[in-house]
Design an enzyme around this catalytic site. Structure first.
Site, PDB file in Angstrom:
ATOM      1  N   CYS A   9      35.702  39.379  31.498  1.00  0.00           N
ATOM      2  CA  CYS A   9      36.909  38.837  31.811  1.00  0.00           C
ATOM      3  C   CYS A   9      38.107  39.366  30.896  1.00  0.00           C
ATOM      4  CB  CYS A   9      36.926  37.600  31.410  1.00  0.00           C
ATOM      5  SG  CYS A   9      38.192  36.549  32.383  1.00  0.00           S
ATOM      6  N   CYS A  81      38.061  39.139  36.986  1.00  0.00           N
ATOM      7  CA  CYS A  81      39.551  39.323  37.181  1.00  0.00           C
ATOM      8  C   CYS A  81      39.883  40.542  37.315  1.00  0.00           C
ATOM      9  CB  CYS A  81      40.301  38.528  35.882  1.00  0.00           C
ATOM     10  SG  CYS A  81      39.954  39.374  34.423  1.00  0.00           S
ATOM     11  N   CYS A  88      37.548  47.872  33.010  1.00  0.00           N
ATOM     12  CA  CYS A  88      36.080  47.895  32.625  1.00  0.00           C
ATOM     13  C   CYS A  88      35.622  49.361  32.129  1.00  0.00           C
ATOM     14  CB  CYS A  88      35.336  47.569  33.999  1.00  0.00           C
ATOM     15  SG  CYS A  88      33.525  47.338  33.582  1.00  0.00           S
TER      16      CYS A  88
END
Length: 143
Positions: A9, A81, A88
Site C-alpha cells: 500500500c 491502491c 510497485c
C-alpha cells in the site's frame, strides 16, 4: 506448501494492514503474510478499531516500508491502491502480482459515524477479496 503473500500500500496504515490481519485470521498456517508500504505512515487507529469489531486484532502488526528482501520472499504481491500499483518495484521472476483498487478510508470525510462507516465498508471488502485470493491460491496448489 506454504505460500508467502505481501500486501503493498502507499503508507501501510489501513488497507494493507487489514488485508494482513484477515489473511492471518482466515489463512491459518498455510500462508506466510506481511504488509508494507511505499512509505510507512504508522497504523491507523480507526483501522485497528473496525478490525477489532470483527474479531481480528491487528494492533501488534508493524507499519513498515517494503524492502527488496520482502519482494524476494513473496510468492504473491497484492497492491491495494493505485499509488502502490504504480510505484510497485520490479518484482523478481515468478512472483505473481494482483491489484485491488481499494478506496482509502483514511481520506473519508464527514461525521465520525460516516468516517467509521467507510472504514467498515473497506474492512468488509478487504475480507471478501482475501477470502477469494486464498481460495484461488488453495485451488492452484491442488492442481
Amino acid at each position: 506448501m506454504t505460500q508467502s503473500i505481501l500486501y503493498l500500500c502507499t503508507g501501510n496504515s489501513c488497507r494493507s494492514q487489514m488485508a494482513e490481519g484477515w489473511t492471518r485470521n482466515l489463512g491459518g498456517e498455510t500462508f506466510l503474510v506481511s504488509s508494507a508500504g511505499i512509505e510507512a505512515h504508522g497504523k491507523n487507529p480507526r483501522a485497528i478499531a473496525v478490525m477489532l469489531e470483527a474479531g481480528v486484532d491487528i494492533s501488534g502488526q508493524e507499519s513498515t516500508i517494503v524492502s527488496d528482501e520482502m519482494l524476494r520472499q513473496a510468492d504473491v504481491v497484492v497492491t491495494v491502491c493505485g499509488h502502490a500499483d504504480e510505484q510497485c518495484p520490479v518484482l523478481p521472476p515468478g512472483v505473481k502480482k494482483v491489484h485491488w483498487p481499494l478506496t482509502d478510508p483514511a481520506k473519508a470525510t464527514g461525521s465520525e459515524e460516516e468516517i467509521m462507516a467507510d472504514f467498515r465498508a473497506t474492512r468488509d471488502e478487504v475480507k471478501r477479496r482475501v477470502q477469494d485470493l486464498l481460495a484461488g491460491l488453495r485451488r492452484a496448489e491442488q492442481r
